[in-house]
Scaffold this motif. Structure first.
Motif, PDB file in Angstrom:
ATOM      1  N   CYS A  88      72.865   3.241 -46.598  1.00 23.54           N
ATOM      2  CA  CYS A  88      72.166   4.475 -46.236  1.00 23.54           C
ATOM      3  C   CYS A  88      70.753   4.521 -46.803  1.00 23.54           C
ATOM      4  CB  CYS A  88      72.958   5.682 -46.734  1.00 23.54           C
ATOM      5  SG  CYS A  88      74.604   5.828 -45.998  1.00 23.54           S
ATOM      6  N   GLY A  89      70.526   3.846 -47.912  1.00 21.14           N
ATOM      7  CA  GLY A  89      69.198   3.868 -48.527  1.00 21.14           C
ATOM      8  C   GLY A  89      68.205   2.964 -47.838  1.00 21.14           C
ATOM      9  N   ALA A  90      68.682   2.091 -46.941  1.00 18.69           N
ATOM     10  CA  ALA A  90      67.789   1.127 -46.297  1.00 18.69           C
ATOM     11  C   ALA A  90      67.363   1.561 -44.892  1.00 18.69           C
ATOM     12  CB  ALA A  90      68.476  -0.237 -46.227  1.00 18.69           C
ATOM     13  N   ILE A  91      67.861   2.705 -44.428  1.00 23.92           N
ATOM     14  CA  ILE A  91      67.536   3.158 -43.073  1.00 23.92           C
ATOM     15  C   ILE A  91      66.340   4.105 -43.120  1.00 23.92           C
ATOM     16  CG2 ILE A  91      68.404   4.270 -40.990  1.00 23.92           C
ATOM     17  CD1 ILE A  91      71.231   3.734 -41.965  1.00 23.92           C
ATOM     18  N   PRO A  92      65.259   3.832 -42.396  1.00 22.76           N
ATOM     19  CA  PRO A  92      64.134   4.768 -42.347  1.00 22.76           C
ATOM     20  C   PRO A  92      64.612   6.137 -41.847  1.00 22.76           C
ATOM     21  CG  PRO A  92      63.538   2.662 -41.349  1.00 22.76           C
ATOM     22  CD  PRO A  92      65.018   2.630 -41.587  1.00 22.76           C
ATOM     23  N   GLU A  94      63.468   8.287 -39.894  1.00 24.83           N
ATOM     24  CA  GLU A  94      63.335   8.592 -38.476  1.00 24.83           C
ATOM     25  C   GLU A  94      64.371   7.861 -37.623  1.00 24.83           C
ATOM     26  OE1 GLU A  94      60.444   5.203 -39.418  1.00 24.83           O
ATOM     27  OE2 GLU A  94      61.151   7.069 -40.361  1.00 24.83           O
ATOM     28  N   LEU A  95      65.084   6.907 -38.219  1.00 24.53           N
ATOM     29  CA  LEU A  95      66.082   6.153 -37.458  1.00 24.53           C
ATOM     30  C   LEU A  95      67.520   6.478 -37.849  1.00 24.53           C
ATOM     31  CD1 LEU A  95      64.443   2.596 -37.379  1.00 24.53           C
ATOM     32  CD2 LEU A  95      64.382   4.362 -35.601  1.00 24.53           C
ATOM     33  N   ILE A  96      67.691   7.415 -38.782  1.00 23.18           N
ATOM     34  CA  ILE A  96      69.033   7.726 -39.280  1.00 23.18           C
ATOM     35  C   ILE A  96      69.991   8.090 -38.146  1.00 23.18           C
ATOM     36  CG2 ILE A  96      70.370   9.453 -40.534  1.00 23.18           C
ATOM     37  CD1 ILE A  96      69.280   7.527 -42.428  1.00 23.18           C
ATOM     38  N   ASP A  97      69.586   9.025 -37.288  1.00 19.43           N
ATOM     39  CA  ASP A  97      70.480   9.486 -36.213  1.00 19.43           C
ATOM     40  C   ASP A  97      70.843   8.342 -35.282  1.00 19.43           C
ATOM     41  OD1 ASP A  97      70.359  11.946 -37.303  1.00 19.43           O
ATOM     42  OD2 ASP A  97      69.391  12.945 -35.606  1.00 19.43           O
ATOM     43  N   SER A  98      69.850   7.552 -34.890  1.00 21.70           N
ATOM     44  CA  SER A  98      70.106   6.449 -33.978  1.00 21.70           C
ATOM     45  C   SER A  98      71.032   5.418 -34.600  1.00 21.70           C
ATOM     46  CB  SER A  98      68.776   5.791 -33.581  1.00 21.70           C
ATOM     47  OG  SER A  98      69.009   4.633 -32.806  1.00 21.70           O
ATOM     48  N   GLU A  99      70.826   5.113 -35.893  1.00 20.00           N
ATOM     49  CA  GLU A  99      71.645   4.108 -36.565  1.00 20.00           C
ATOM     50  C   GLU A  99      73.097   4.572 -36.721  1.00 20.00           C
ATOM     51  OE1 GLU A  99      70.967   0.914 -37.811  1.00 20.00           O
ATOM     52  OE2 GLU A  99      69.230   1.123 -36.495  1.00 20.00           O
ATOM     53  N   LEU A 100      73.277   5.809 -37.144  1.00 16.78           N
ATOM     54  CA  LEU A 100      74.624   6.307 -37.406  1.00 16.78           C
ATOM     55  C   LEU A 100      75.362   6.706 -36.136  1.00 16.78           C
ATOM     56  CD1 LEU A 100      74.170   8.491 -40.627  1.00 16.78           C
ATOM     57  CD2 LEU A 100      75.132   6.197 -40.454  1.00 16.78           C
ATOM     58  N   LYS A 116      75.363   1.756 -29.363  1.00 17.77           N
ATOM     59  CA  LYS A 116      76.386   2.426 -30.148  1.00 17.77           C
ATOM     60  C   LYS A 116      75.968   2.436 -31.617  1.00 17.77           C
ATOM     61  CE  LYS A 116      80.440   1.367 -27.307  1.00 17.77           C
ATOM     62  NZ  LYS A 116      81.799   0.746 -27.307  1.00 17.77           N
ATOM     63  N   GLY A 117      76.146   3.601 -32.268  1.00 18.79           N
ATOM     64  CA  GLY A 117      75.824   3.704 -33.686  1.00 18.79           C
ATOM     65  C   GLY A 117      76.955   3.167 -34.553  1.00 18.79           C
ATOM     66  N   TRP A 118      76.761   3.253 -35.862  1.00 19.17           N
ATOM     67  CA  TRP A 118      77.734   2.691 -36.795  1.00 19.17           C
ATOM     68  C   TRP A 118      79.107   3.364 -36.679  1.00 19.17           C
ATOM     69  CZ3 TRP A 118      77.076  -1.797 -38.962  1.00 19.17           C
ATOM     70  CH2 TRP A 118      75.779  -2.270 -39.193  1.00 19.17           C
ATOM     71  N   PHE A 119      79.122   4.666 -36.389  1.00 19.33           N
ATOM     72  CA  PHE A 119      80.412   5.347 -36.260  1.00 19.33           C
ATOM     73  C   PHE A 119      81.202   4.798 -35.074  1.00 19.33           C
ATOM     74  CE2 PHE A 119      78.898   8.451 -39.291  1.00 19.33           C
ATOM     75  CZ  PHE A 119      80.066   8.909 -39.893  1.00 19.33           C
ATOM     76  N   GLU A 120      80.550   4.619 -33.945  1.00 14.96           N
ATOM     77  CA  GLU A 120      81.254   4.081 -32.776  1.00 14.96           C
ATOM     78  C   GLU A 120      81.654   2.626 -33.006  1.00 14.96           C
ATOM     79  OE1 GLU A 120      80.268   5.303 -28.570  1.00 14.96           O
ATOM     80  OE2 GLU A 120      78.376   5.799 -29.587  1.00 14.96           O
ATOM     81  N   GLN A 121      80.788   1.869 -33.680  1.00 14.13           N
ATOM     82  CA  GLN A 121      81.121   0.471 -33.947  1.00 14.13           C
ATOM     83  C   GLN A 121      82.341   0.342 -34.855  1.00 14.13           C
ATOM     84  OE1 GLN A 121      77.780  -2.083 -35.090  1.00 14.13           O
ATOM     85  NE2 GLN A 121      76.359  -0.646 -34.152  1.00 14.13           N
ATOM     86  N   ALA A 122      82.536   1.350 -35.722  1.00 13.42           N
ATOM     87  CA  ALA A 122      83.664   1.324 -36.659  1.00 13.42           C
ATOM     88  C   ALA A 122      84.887   2.041 -36.111  1.00 13.42           C
ATOM     89  CB  ALA A 122      83.250   1.954 -37.988  1.00 13.42           C
ATOM     90  N   ASP A 123      84.842   2.490 -34.859  1.00 15.93           N
ATOM     91  CA  ASP A 123      85.952   3.256 -34.291  1.00 15.93           C
ATOM     92  C   ASP A 123      87.266   2.480 -34.417  1.00 15.93           C
ATOM     93  OD1 ASP A 123      87.208   5.370 -33.032  1.00 15.93           O
ATOM     94  OD2 ASP A 123      86.756   4.649 -31.012  1.00 15.93           O
ATOM     95  N   GLY A 124      88.277   3.142 -34.965  1.00 15.17           N
ATOM     96  CA  GLY A 124      89.558   2.501 -35.183  1.00 15.17           C
ATOM     97  C   GLY A 124      89.643   1.738 -36.486  1.00 15.17           C
ATOM     98  N   GLU A 134      71.538   8.449 -51.053  1.00 14.55           N
ATOM     99  CA  GLU A 134      70.146   8.267 -50.634  1.00 14.55           C
ATOM    100  C   GLU A 134      69.824   8.985 -49.327  1.00 14.55           C
ATOM    101  OE1 GLU A 134      68.213   6.706 -52.762  1.00 14.55           O
ATOM    102  OE2 GLU A 134      69.943   6.283 -54.027  1.00 14.55           O
ATOM    103  N   LEU A 135      70.832   9.537 -48.664  1.00 15.27           N
ATOM    104  CA  LEU A 135      70.579  10.217 -47.385  1.00 15.27           C
ATOM    105  C   LEU A 135      69.760  11.487 -47.587  1.00 15.27           C
ATOM    106  CD1 LEU A 135      73.976  10.028 -45.462  1.00 15.27           C
ATOM    107  CD2 LEU A 135      71.837   8.873 -44.864  1.00 15.27           C
ATOM    108  N   ALA A 136      68.820  11.721 -46.699  1.00 19.99           N
ATOM    109  CA  ALA A 136      68.032  12.954 -46.730  1.00 19.99           C
ATOM    110  C   ALA A 136      68.930  14.134 -46.374  1.00 19.99           C
ATOM    111  CB  ALA A 136      66.868  12.864 -45.747  1.00 19.99           C
ATOM    112  N   LEU A 137      68.535  15.335 -46.813  1.00 18.54           N
ATOM    113  CA  LEU A 137      69.349  16.530 -46.571  1.00 18.54           C
ATOM    114  C   LEU A 137      69.597  16.763 -45.085  1.00 18.54           C
ATOM    115  CD1 LEU A 137      67.871  18.947 -49.256  1.00 18.54           C
ATOM    116  CD2 LEU A 137      70.242  18.158 -49.120  1.00 18.54           C
ATOM    117  N   ALA A 138      68.584  16.534 -44.258  1.00 17.63           N
ATOM    118  CA  ALA A 138      68.753  16.748 -42.814  1.00 17.63           C
ATOM    119  C   ALA A 138      69.821  15.823 -42.252  1.00 17.63           C
ATOM    120  CB  ALA A 138      67.423  16.525 -42.094  1.00 17.63           C
ATOM    121  N   ALA A 139      69.845  14.578 -42.715  1.00 13.41           N
ATOM    122  CA  ALA A 139      70.856  13.628 -42.248  1.00 13.41           C
ATOM    123  C   ALA A 139      72.234  14.007 -42.775  1.00 13.41           C
ATOM    124  CB  ALA A 139      70.480  12.219 -42.688  1.00 13.41           C
TER     125      ALA A 139
END
Length: 358
Positions: A88-92, A94-100, A116-124, A134-139
């Protein structure tokens, strides 16, 4: 973490409770210290692995939080699904939503195709949120929604997508202190910390030092094409006296240096630790007339130091005004030492007025 990574023989010969699969970096490693320094950690990991409860792993940098996360995954109902790790600390920001959560084609400039973001990639399976502090409050707000509702909406999308993901989060930061300072959302903290696991630092697990040293020395010798040199008792003593601020990761680097310096003829642990000068220095001269100094047991000194810090902070342990901050150690490490020394922080609040809003 005392869970040290031992070169695995072959999967068929490894004890099933020590096997870790799913990643080229971890596929040939196994836990070291699972029945010694990490025994309590592994007991908790086995308990929670049978459920789908979120896990929050606390530990200093280099203690092996990902190894524990993989062990939980491998023995969980999600073990047949993927294991995905995101730092989480390595994601810019502005790209948090797209990555996750992923994005639709054309959602923003550069989004030339659906992703597909990380959640969909980890589905199941299991999603390992490393350094979640390290995540920003908005994220954090958007992450909370997915954790609560098990559904997400891709950036630029409109249709909610259901996901079945086991979440394991990890951090080296003081999340309770961050909650106090409003740097981490309290509701997200409680959602993630259903089952917390604290990994003790290497310096608090002396029983694991030899196993780590032997594993890393053999691994380095094989990697560099040199003869494996046994780890001596003196080597173990030197390693045990060192404080290991970088934990297991630093131990690996030190043993690499020790093997390279020795070139298959010896294992230069002192040289790798920068202690050659100490080994060759003459013993200190002591006056035979000097009065013997009374040596106080180390636990007594540590107790006095912790009690002084608690007195100065009115019993507060965590946060910017807590004893852990004054002592420059992780709050979880401090609490563990307080339990060992039977120090009750409440004694220091009885005679003080504490401003909890500090």
């Amino acid at each position: 973490m005392s869970q040290k990574l031992r070169a695995a023989p072959t999967p068929s010969r490894l004890p099933p409770d020590l096997l870790i699969n799913g990643d080229p970096r971890a596929g040939e490693e196994r836990l070291i210290g699972g029945d010694t320094g990490l025994a309590a950690v592994m007991t908790r990991a086995r308990i929670v692995s049978r459920s789908s409860a979120p896990v929050l792993i606390f530990g200093e940098t280099g203690t092996g939080k990902e190894i524990i996360a993989r062990a939980i995954h491998e023995h969980s109902p999600f073990r047949h699904g993927p294991f995905r790790r995101v730092n989480c600390g390595a994601i810019p920001s502005e790209l948090i939503d797209s990555e996750l959560f992923g994005h639709e084609q054309g959602a923003f400039t550069g989004a030339v195709s659906r992703r597909k973001g990380w959640f969909e990639q980890a589905d199941g399976g299991t999603l390992f949120l490393d350094e979640v502090g390290e995540l920003a409050l908005a994220a954090q707000v958007r992450l909370l929604r997915v954790v609560q509702e098990s559904e997400l909406v891709r950036v630029g999308g409109e249709r909610p997508i259901k996901v079945n993901v086991r979440i394991v989060a990890a951090t080296h930061r003081d999340l309770p202190g961050m909650v106090e300072q409003q740097a981490f959302r309290e509701d997200l903290y409680y959602r993630l910390s259903v089952f917390p696991i604290v990994i003790p630092p290497l310096r608090d697990r002396p029983s694991d030092i030899r196993a780590f040293a032997e594993y890393f020395a053999e691994r380095a010798a094989n990697r560099f094409g040199l003869r494996t040199v046994p780890v001596s008792d003196d080597d173990v003593q030197l390693l045990a006296e060192y404080q290991w601020p970088g934990n297991v990761r630093e131990m690996a680097a030190v043993m690499d240096r020790a093997v390279l310096i020795g070139q298959g003829k010896t294992l230069s642990v002192a040289g790798a630790l920068g202690q050659d000068a100490r080994a060759s220095a003459p013993p200190p001269v002591r006056s035979s007339d000097a009065a013997p100094t009374r040596i106080v047991p180390l636990d007594v000194v540590i107790r006095q130091h912790i009690e002084a810090a608690l007195e100065a902070t009115s019993g507060r342990v965590e946060g910017r005004h807590g004893a852990a901050y004054l002592l420059k150690i992780n709050p979880h490490t401090l609490r563990a030492r307080m339990r060992k020394l039977k120090i009750d922080w409440r004694r220091y609040r009885q005679n003080h007025t504490v401003d909890e809003s500090e």
